[in-house]
Design a protein around this motif. Sequence first.
Motif, PDB file in Angstrom:
ATOM      1  N   PHE A 145      38.260  42.416  47.174  1.00 54.66           N
ATOM      2  CA  PHE A 145      37.864  41.129  47.743  1.00 54.66           C
ATOM      3  C   PHE A 145      37.257  41.308  49.136  1.00 54.66           C
ATOM      4  O   PHE A 145      37.602  42.248  49.859  1.00 54.66           O
ATOM      5  N   ASP A 146      36.390  40.382  49.496  1.00 60.53           N
ATOM      6  CA  ASP A 146      35.760  40.409  50.814  1.00 60.53           C
ATOM      7  C   ASP A 146      36.791  40.205  51.915  1.00 60.53           C
ATOM      8  O   ASP A 146      37.861  39.635  51.692  1.00 60.53           O
ATOM      9  N   LYS A 147      36.419  40.640  53.094  1.00 57.89           N
ATOM     10  CA  LYS A 147      37.322  40.600  54.238  1.00 57.89           C
ATOM     11  C   LYS A 147      37.780  39.180  54.574  1.00 57.89           C
ATOM     12  O   LYS A 147      38.874  38.991  55.097  1.00 57.89           O
ATOM     13  N   ASP A 148      36.981  38.187  54.240  1.00 60.26           N
ATOM     14  CA  ASP A 148      37.383  36.807  54.540  1.00 60.26           C
ATOM     15  C   ASP A 148      38.572  36.339  53.689  1.00 60.26           C
ATOM     16  O   ASP A 148      39.170  35.305  53.973  1.00 60.26           O
ATOM     17  N   ARG A 149      38.964  37.105  52.669  1.00 59.41           N
ATOM     18  CA  ARG A 149      40.127  36.792  51.835  1.00 59.41           C
ATOM     19  C   ARG A 149      41.383  37.526  52.291  1.00 59.41           C
ATOM     20  O   ARG A 149      42.472  37.296  51.776  1.00 59.41           O
ATOM     21  N   TRP A 150      41.241  38.438  53.233  1.00 59.71           N
ATOM     22  CA  TRP A 150      42.350  39.288  53.660  1.00 59.71           C
ATOM     23  C   TRP A 150      43.502  38.511  54.292  1.00 59.71           C
ATOM     24  O   TRP A 150      44.645  38.962  54.228  1.00 59.71           O
ATOM     25  N   LYS A 151      43.223  37.363  54.874  1.00 59.60           N
ATOM     26  CA  LYS A 151      44.303  36.570  55.471  1.00 59.60           C
ATOM     27  C   LYS A 151      45.299  36.148  54.392  1.00 59.60           C
ATOM     28  O   LYS A 151      46.508  36.276  54.568  1.00 59.60           O
ATOM     29  N   ASP A 152      44.787  35.670  53.253  1.00 62.50           N
ATOM     30  CA  ASP A 152      45.661  35.285  52.147  1.00 62.50           C
ATOM     31  C   ASP A 152      46.360  36.499  51.547  1.00 62.50           C
ATOM     32  O   ASP A 152      47.541  36.432  51.200  1.00 62.50           O
ATOM     33  N   ILE A 188      49.861  32.308  45.805  1.00 70.58           N
ATOM     34  CA  ILE A 188      48.597  32.932  46.234  1.00 70.58           C
ATOM     35  C   ILE A 188      48.324  34.165  45.382  1.00 70.58           C
ATOM     36  O   ILE A 188      47.201  34.378  44.920  1.00 70.58           O
ATOM     37  N   PHE A 189      49.365  34.972  45.147  1.00 72.95           N
ATOM     38  CA  PHE A 189      49.201  36.185  44.349  1.00 72.95           C
ATOM     39  C   PHE A 189      48.736  35.860  42.930  1.00 72.95           C
ATOM     40  O   PHE A 189      47.830  36.507  42.405  1.00 72.95           O
ATOM     41  N   ARG A 190      49.345  34.860  42.308  1.00 76.82           N
ATOM     42  CA  ARG A 190      48.936  34.481  40.955  1.00 76.82           C
ATOM     43  C   ARG A 190      47.474  34.053  40.924  1.00 76.82           C
ATOM     44  O   ARG A 190      46.724  34.439  40.029  1.00 76.82           O
ATOM     45  N   GLY A 191      47.067  33.253  41.901  1.00 80.48           N
ATOM     46  CA  GLY A 191      45.681  32.791  41.945  1.00 80.48           C
ATOM     47  C   GLY A 191      44.695  33.929  42.148  1.00 80.48           C
ATOM     48  O   GLY A 191      43.684  34.029  41.439  1.00 80.48           O
ATOM     49  N   LEU A 192      44.984  34.812  43.098  1.00 81.55           N
ATOM     50  CA  LEU A 192      44.088  35.936  43.351  1.00 81.55           C
ATOM     51  C   LEU A 192      44.098  36.928  42.197  1.00 81.55           C
ATOM     52  O   LEU A 192      43.059  37.506  41.858  1.00 81.55           O
ATOM     53  N   GLU A 207      41.901  35.516  39.461  1.00 77.94           N
ATOM     54  CA  GLU A 207      40.498  35.675  39.855  1.00 77.94           C
ATOM     55  C   GLU A 207      40.054  37.125  39.728  1.00 77.94           C
ATOM     56  O   GLU A 207      38.971  37.418  39.226  1.00 77.94           O
ATOM     57  N   TYR A 208      40.900  38.040  40.147  1.00 77.51           N
ATOM     58  CA  TYR A 208      40.607  39.479  40.072  1.00 77.51           C
ATOM     59  C   TYR A 208      40.385  39.903  38.625  1.00 77.51           C
ATOM     60  O   TYR A 208      39.412  40.595  38.303  1.00 77.51           O
ATOM     61  N   GLN A 209      41.274  39.491  37.746  1.00 78.52           N
ATOM     62  CA  GLN A 209      41.156  39.874  36.342  1.00 78.52           C
ATOM     63  C   GLN A 209      39.907  39.294  35.698  1.00 78.52           C
ATOM     64  O   GLN A 209      39.221  39.983  34.946  1.00 78.52           O
ATOM     65  N   LYS A 210      39.606  38.044  36.002  1.00 76.18           N
ATOM     66  CA  LYS A 210      38.398  37.430  35.437  1.00 76.18           C
ATOM     67  C   LYS A 210      37.136  38.102  35.960  1.00 76.18           C
ATOM     68  O   LYS A 210      36.168  38.287  35.224  1.00 76.18           O
ATOM     69  N   ARG A 211      37.153  38.473  37.209  1.00 78.29           N
ATOM     70  CA  ARG A 211      35.966  39.055  37.836  1.00 78.29           C
ATOM     71  C   ARG A 211      35.744  40.515  37.424  1.00 78.29           C
ATOM     72  O   ARG A 211      34.628  40.926  37.164  1.00 78.29           O
ATOM     73  N   TYR A 212      36.804  41.293  37.372  1.00 81.54           N
ATOM     74  CA  TYR A 212      36.651  42.737  37.187  1.00 81.54           C
ATOM     75  C   TYR A 212      37.078  43.276  35.836  1.00 81.54           C
ATOM     76  O   TYR A 212      36.806  44.427  35.521  1.00 81.54           O
ATOM     77  N   PHE A 213      37.754  42.455  35.028  1.00 87.78           N
ATOM     78  CA  PHE A 213      38.184  42.925  33.730  1.00 87.78           C
ATOM     79  C   PHE A 213      37.714  42.035  32.586  1.00 87.78           C
ATOM     80  O   PHE A 213      38.215  42.136  31.473  1.00 87.78           O
ATOM     81  N   ALA A 214      36.750  41.181  32.855  1.00 88.19           N
ATOM     82  CA  ALA A 214      36.220  40.309  31.816  1.00 88.19           C
ATOM     83  C   ALA A 214      35.390  41.147  30.851  1.00 88.19           C
ATOM     84  O   ALA A 214      34.600  42.000  31.257  1.00 88.19           O
ATOM     85  N   TYR A 215      35.604  40.918  29.570  1.00 87.11           N
ATOM     86  CA  TYR A 215      34.836  41.632  28.563  1.00 87.11           C
ATOM     87  C   TYR A 215      33.495  40.952  28.359  1.00 87.11           C
ATOM     88  O   TYR A 215      33.411  39.738  28.270  1.00 87.11           O
ATOM     89  N   ALA A 216      32.456  41.770  28.307  1.00 84.25           N
ATOM     90  CA  ALA A 216      31.121  41.227  28.050  1.00 84.25           C
ATOM     91  C   ALA A 216      31.036  40.862  26.571  1.00 84.25           C
ATOM     92  O   ALA A 216      31.468  41.611  25.698  1.00 84.25           O
TER      93      ALA A 216
END
Length: 65
Positions: A27-34, A48-52, A55-64
């Motif tokens: 994640f970008d540095k602007d998310r580091w506070k959370d 916060i952990f569940r939400g991130l 988002e992480y799984q959808k962004r980086y582990f989504a199957y094409a």
Amino acid sequence: NSVVKNPFLSKERLNNLLRTFCLYVRFDKDRWKDIGKIENGLSGSEEIFRGLSDEYQKRYFAYAV
């Protein structure tokens, strides 16, 4: 859970670092506070952990399709 034993960091702190490492890397540095709230085990950090994590799984582990 971490198997590392460190006299300067508690087991809880090490586990929180394990949980947040990939989030800090991706994640970008602007998310580091959370992410820091999760790392430090602050109130509301589980939500916060569940939400991130979602988002992480959808962004980086989504199957094409």
